[in-house]
Scaffold this motif. Structure first.
Motif, PDB file in Angstrom:
ATOM      1  N   GLY A 410      -0.338 -17.177  47.854  1.00 40.20           N
ATOM      2  CA  GLY A 410      -0.058 -17.478  46.455  1.00 40.20           C
ATOM      3  C   GLY A 410      -0.595 -18.839  46.048  1.00 40.20           C
ATOM      4  N   THR A 411      -0.435 -19.837  46.924  1.00 40.92           N
ATOM      5  CA  THR A 411      -0.946 -21.185  46.657  1.00 40.92           C
ATOM      6  C   THR A 411      -2.470 -21.176  46.568  1.00 40.92           C
ATOM      7  OG1 THR A 411       0.943 -22.148  47.838  1.00 40.92           O
ATOM      8  CG2 THR A 411      -0.961 -23.572  47.464  1.00 40.92           C
ATOM      9  N   LYS A 412      -3.096 -20.403  47.465  1.00 41.65           N
ATOM     10  CA  LYS A 412      -4.560 -20.309  47.442  1.00 41.65           C
ATOM     11  C   LYS A 412      -5.063 -19.741  46.123  1.00 41.65           C
ATOM     12  CE  LYS A 412      -5.988 -19.935  52.273  1.00 41.65           C
ATOM     13  NZ  LYS A 412      -6.684 -19.097  53.262  1.00 41.65           N
ATOM     14  N   GLU A 413      -4.431 -18.676  45.665  1.00 44.48           N
ATOM     15  CA  GLU A 413      -4.857 -18.047  44.405  1.00 44.48           C
ATOM     16  C   GLU A 413      -4.680 -19.003  43.230  1.00 44.48           C
ATOM     17  OE1 GLU A 413      -2.605 -14.476  44.172  1.00 44.48           O
ATOM     18  OE2 GLU A 413      -3.859 -13.384  45.623  1.00 44.48           O
ATOM     19  N   ARG A 414      -3.555 -19.716  43.242  1.00 40.62           N
ATOM     20  CA  ARG A 414      -3.306 -20.664  42.146  1.00 40.62           C
ATOM     21  C   ARG A 414      -4.337 -21.787  42.147  1.00 40.62           C
ATOM     22  NH1 ARG A 414       1.309 -21.867  43.506  1.00 40.62           N
ATOM     23  NH2 ARG A 414       1.051 -23.978  44.355  1.00 40.62           N
ATOM     24  N   LEU A 415      -4.631 -22.328  43.328  1.00 38.82           N
ATOM     25  CA  LEU A 415      -5.621 -23.396  43.435  1.00 38.82           C
ATOM     26  C   LEU A 415      -7.016 -22.917  43.035  1.00 38.82           C
ATOM     27  CD1 LEU A 415      -4.509 -25.132  46.759  1.00 38.82           C
ATOM     28  CD2 LEU A 415      -4.520 -26.160  44.481  1.00 38.82           C
ATOM     29  N   GLN A 416      -7.369 -21.720  43.449  1.00 40.22           N
ATOM     30  CA  GLN A 416      -8.683 -21.173  43.093  1.00 40.22           C
ATOM     31  C   GLN A 416      -8.835 -21.034  41.582  1.00 40.22           C
ATOM     32  OE1 GLN A 416      -8.584 -17.584  45.417  1.00 40.22           O
ATOM     33  NE2 GLN A 416      -9.615 -18.508  47.181  1.00 40.22           N
ATOM     34  N   GLN A 417      -7.760 -20.613  40.903  1.00 36.84           N
ATOM     35  CA  GLN A 417      -7.811 -20.485  39.451  1.00 36.84           C
ATOM     36  C   GLN A 417      -7.891 -21.854  38.785  1.00 36.84           C
ATOM     37  OE1 GLN A 417      -8.060 -17.564  37.654  1.00 36.84           O
ATOM     38  NE2 GLN A 417      -8.440 -18.991  35.962  1.00 36.84           N
ATOM     39  N   GLN A 418      -7.146 -22.822  39.298  1.00 38.17           N
ATOM     40  CA  GLN A 418      -7.177 -24.176  38.738  1.00 38.17           C
ATOM     41  C   GLN A 418      -8.555 -24.809  38.922  1.00 38.17           C
ATOM     42  OE1 GLN A 418      -3.920 -26.020  40.809  1.00 38.17           O
ATOM     43  NE2 GLN A 418      -2.397 -25.413  39.284  1.00 38.17           N
ATOM     44  N   ILE A 419      -9.167 -24.597  40.068  1.00 38.23           N
ATOM     45  CA  ILE A 419     -10.517 -25.119  40.316  1.00 38.23           C
ATOM     46  C   ILE A 419     -11.509 -24.495  39.349  1.00 38.23           C
ATOM     47  CG2 ILE A 419     -12.428 -25.152  41.972  1.00 38.23           C
ATOM     48  CD1 ILE A 419     -10.281 -25.345  44.191  1.00 38.23           C
ATOM     49  N   LYS A 420     -11.390 -23.200  39.148  1.00 40.89           N
ATOM     50  CA  LYS A 420     -12.281 -22.491  38.229  1.00 40.89           C
ATOM     51  C   LYS A 420     -12.140 -23.035  36.810  1.00 40.89           C
ATOM     52  CE  LYS A 420     -13.479 -17.797  36.731  1.00 40.89           C
ATOM     53  NZ  LYS A 420     -13.121 -16.357  36.860  1.00 40.89           N
ATOM     54  N   ASN A 421     -10.897 -23.256  36.373  1.00 38.68           N
ATOM     55  CA  ASN A 421     -10.664 -23.780  35.023  1.00 38.68           C
ATOM     56  C   ASN A 421     -11.222 -25.196  34.858  1.00 38.68           C
ATOM     57  OD1 ASN A 421      -9.328 -21.413  34.396  1.00 38.68           O
ATOM     58  ND2 ASN A 421      -7.276 -22.276  34.751  1.00 38.68           N
ATOM     59  N   ALA A 422     -11.041 -26.028  35.902  1.00 36.75           N
ATOM     60  CA  ALA A 422     -11.541 -27.403  35.843  1.00 36.75           C
ATOM     61  C   ALA A 422     -13.069 -27.431  35.812  1.00 36.75           C
ATOM     62  CB  ALA A 422     -11.012 -28.201  37.023  1.00 36.75           C
ATOM     63  N   GLU A 423     -13.706 -26.589  36.594  1.00 34.90           N
ATOM     64  CA  GLU A 423     -15.171 -26.528  36.604  1.00 34.90           C
ATOM     65  C   GLU A 423     -15.714 -26.042  35.265  1.00 34.90           C
ATOM     66  OE1 GLU A 423     -16.096 -25.719  41.355  1.00 34.90           O
ATOM     67  OE2 GLU A 423     -15.822 -24.019  39.995  1.00 34.90           O
ATOM     68  N   LYS A 424     -15.003 -25.109  34.671  1.00 33.64           N
ATOM     69  CA  LYS A 424     -15.405 -24.605  33.354  1.00 33.64           C
ATOM     70  C   LYS A 424     -15.288 -25.705  32.296  1.00 33.64           C
ATOM     71  CE  LYS A 424     -14.429 -20.833  30.104  1.00 33.64           C
ATOM     72  NZ  LYS A 424     -13.542 -19.651  29.827  1.00 33.64           N
ATOM     73  N   ALA A 425     -14.211 -26.469  32.345  1.00 32.52           N
ATOM     74  CA  ALA A 425     -14.018 -27.570  31.390  1.00 32.52           C
ATOM     75  C   ALA A 425     -15.067 -28.656  31.598  1.00 32.52           C
ATOM     76  CB  ALA A 425     -12.617 -28.154  31.548  1.00 32.52           C
ATOM     77  N   LEU A 426     -15.422 -28.919  32.846  1.00 36.98           N
ATOM     78  CA  LEU A 426     -16.438 -29.931  33.144  1.00 36.98           C
ATOM     79  C   LEU A 426     -17.803 -29.508  32.616  1.00 36.98           C
ATOM     80  CD1 LEU A 426     -17.111 -32.612  34.549  1.00 36.98           C
ATOM     81  CD2 LEU A 426     -17.476 -31.322  36.663  1.00 36.98           C
ATOM     82  N   ASP A 427     -18.157 -28.243  32.811  1.00 37.99           N
ATOM     83  CA  ASP A 427     -19.433 -27.735  32.293  1.00 37.99           C
ATOM     84  C   ASP A 427     -19.481 -27.827  30.774  1.00 37.99           C
ATOM     85  OD1 ASP A 427     -20.318 -27.169  34.827  1.00 37.99           O
ATOM     86  OD2 ASP A 427     -19.728 -25.050  34.770  1.00 37.99           O
ATOM     87  N   ALA A 428     -18.366 -27.486  30.131  1.00 40.09           N
ATOM     88  CA  ALA A 428     -18.314 -27.535  28.664  1.00 40.09           C
ATOM     89  C   ALA A 428     -18.480 -28.953  28.155  1.00 40.09           C
ATOM     90  CB  ALA A 428     -16.995 -26.941  28.177  1.00 40.09           C
ATOM     91  N   ALA A 429     -17.929 -29.927  28.879  1.00 41.47           N
ATOM     92  CA  ALA A 429     -18.038 -31.329  28.462  1.00 41.47           C
ATOM     93  C   ALA A 429     -19.479 -31.791  28.476  1.00 41.47           C
ATOM     94  CB  ALA A 429     -17.186 -32.204  29.376  1.00 41.47           C
ATOM     95  N   TYR A 430     -20.232 -31.413  29.472  1.00 39.15           N
ATOM     96  CA  TYR A 430     -21.636 -31.850  29.567  1.00 39.15           C
ATOM     97  C   TYR A 430     -22.540 -31.088  28.621  1.00 39.15           C
ATOM     98  CZ  TYR A 430     -21.152 -35.029  33.496  1.00 39.15           C
ATOM     99  OH  TYR A 430     -20.831 -36.121  34.279  1.00 39.15           O
TER     100      TYR A 430
END
Length: 434
Positions: A410-430
């Protein structure tokens, strides 16, 4: 015939005398008129036109607005007609307050930061202007420090439809400081207000304007002071190479008890220019004239004589005046030096971003929003809002390390989703263009 000739000569001579008299009267009249013209500042006669005339002063050109662009610039908030002196986010993160020497305080909605239009509400500071502004914990009021009045004024905010109506409290706080005030603050607990001046004085007030305590920092001169986000501490730095922290103590029933020394941050070899707290007050960052910045763990049992831990020392090569900001999660340090901003990873000390000539004047304030998405600065008539790209990268790195160590599905799935969201936000910023 002789008689006739004599009469004729007499008439001619008489005419000549009359003509001479008339001509003399005319000359006198002209001289009087010329004298009157001189007295009244009229045109100067030709013989005086050779007098050297003063050169005309060149017409003052209207100062051009400072131009700045960067891929990480999310927006520029422009409404003030004078230089902005202070910024503050509300505790719920919904609003940003700014004050200026144009005699106004502007309240901005943070949800508009990424929009084309940036709406704001204006509160007028009558017969004065504010040098500092701070929201109350509940967001229903704010306080300002008056430049000419040398005192604190309270503004109440009453919401009407989708806007605020501002009203001023009946009386300003009494004037107590003898030197220039460098900062004010309100405890998140709502129990006290702080004001600090550039001598060695910090005052602790109650919300009614009564002084509860006076602190002598013994630092020769104060460079900066603030209230911690948790509302328990007041800290100051100055000429000496340390930061002093006090606890403002209250009884169980809410009565003020005392201001007690909590702990000190010692390690710099020269005067400390500024400091900043993380959102939970468990970390502090300091910047010094010795060319270093430091990250500290301040969540310690100081009542048991436990000292703060030095977590990292980084180098900076900027100049004074400077300001420092620490991201809410304590991962990122930003330092403003004159008109430039450098962003560091707080764990490695590496430079993540550099923004040059951000403002047309010395940067007067620098802060992260509580959501950790933005870094804001001001130093002229504009507020620059930057994407916190360094914060996204640091969070992604930490979450990937946690993902590597965890075995819980469960922790792995949550972290994977959080990483995906952060990477998406970072791409959008640039990808954003301004």
């Amino acid at each position: 015939m002789e008689v006739v000739a004599l009469v004729a000569v007499t008439v001619v001579l008489g005419g000549i005398v009359v003509l001479l008299a008339l001509w003399g009267r005319k000359e006198g009249s002209n001289q009087q008129e010329t004298g009157a013209e001189k007295a009244n500042g009229h045109a100067v006669p030709e013989k005086q036109s050779t007098k050297k005339q003063k050169p005309q002063k060149p017409r003052k050109e209207k100062p051009q607005a400072h131009s700045f662009s960067h891929p990480l610039l999310a927006s520029a908030l422009k409404a003030h007609s004078g230089n902005i002196t202070c910024l503050d986010f509300s505790s719920n993160g919904k609003y940003l307050a700014s004050c200026s020497d144009d005699r106004t305080v502007r309240i901005w909605s943070t949800k508009d930061f990424l929009e084309r239009e940036h709406r704001c509400m204006r509160a007028n500071v009558e017969l004065d202007h504010a040098t500092h502004v701070r929201f109350s914990p509940n967001g229903r009021a704010f306080i300002v420090f008056l430049a000419y009045g040398d005192t604190i004024r309270v503004f109440k905010m009453n919401k009407k439809d989708e806007a605020f109506v501002f009203s001023v409290a009946q009386e300003d706080f009494p004037k107590r400081h003898k030197a220039t005030v460098i900062n004010i603050g309100i405890a998140d607990t709502g129990k006290f207000i702080m004001s600090a001046s550039n001598d060695t004085t910090i005052l602790i007030w109650n919300l009614k304007g009564d002084v509860l305590a006076t602190i002598n920092t013994n630092q020769v001169s104060n460079a900066y002071a603030s209230v911690s986000p948790c509302g328990r501490f007041v800290a100051s730095c100055g000429f000496t190479p340390d930061v002093k922290v006090w606890e403002v103590c209250f009884g169980k029933s809410g009565e003020f008890r005392e201001v007690a020394r909590a702990f000190e941050l010692k390690g710099h070899s020269a005067g400390v220019c500024g400091f900043a707290f993380s959102n939970d007050s468990s970390r502090m960052a300091t910047v010094s004239k010795d060319g270093t910045w430091k990250l500290w763990k301040t969540d310690v049992e100081y009542k048991k004589q436990q000292d703060p831990y030095l977590l990292f020392t980084g180098k900076w090569s900027g100049q004074e005046p400077c300001r420092i900001a620490l991201s809410p999660d304590g991962r990122i340090v930003a330092i403003a030096s004159v008109c430039d901003i450098t962003v560091y990873n707080a764990q490695t000390g590496e430079i993540e971003e550099e923004f040059k000539s951000v403002h047309g004047d010395v940067i007067s304030d620098l802060a992260f929003d509580i959501s950790n998405k933005f870094l804001v600065s001001t130093g002229d008539r504009a507020i620059r809002v930057f994407h916190n790209s360094a914060g996204y990268r640091a969070a992604i790195a930490d979450m990937k390390e946690m993902l590597r160590k965890t075995t819980n599905k469960g922790t792995k799935e949550r972290l994977q989703q959080q990483i995906k969201n952060a990477e998406k936000a970072l791409d959008a910023a640039y990808k954003q263009k301004n």
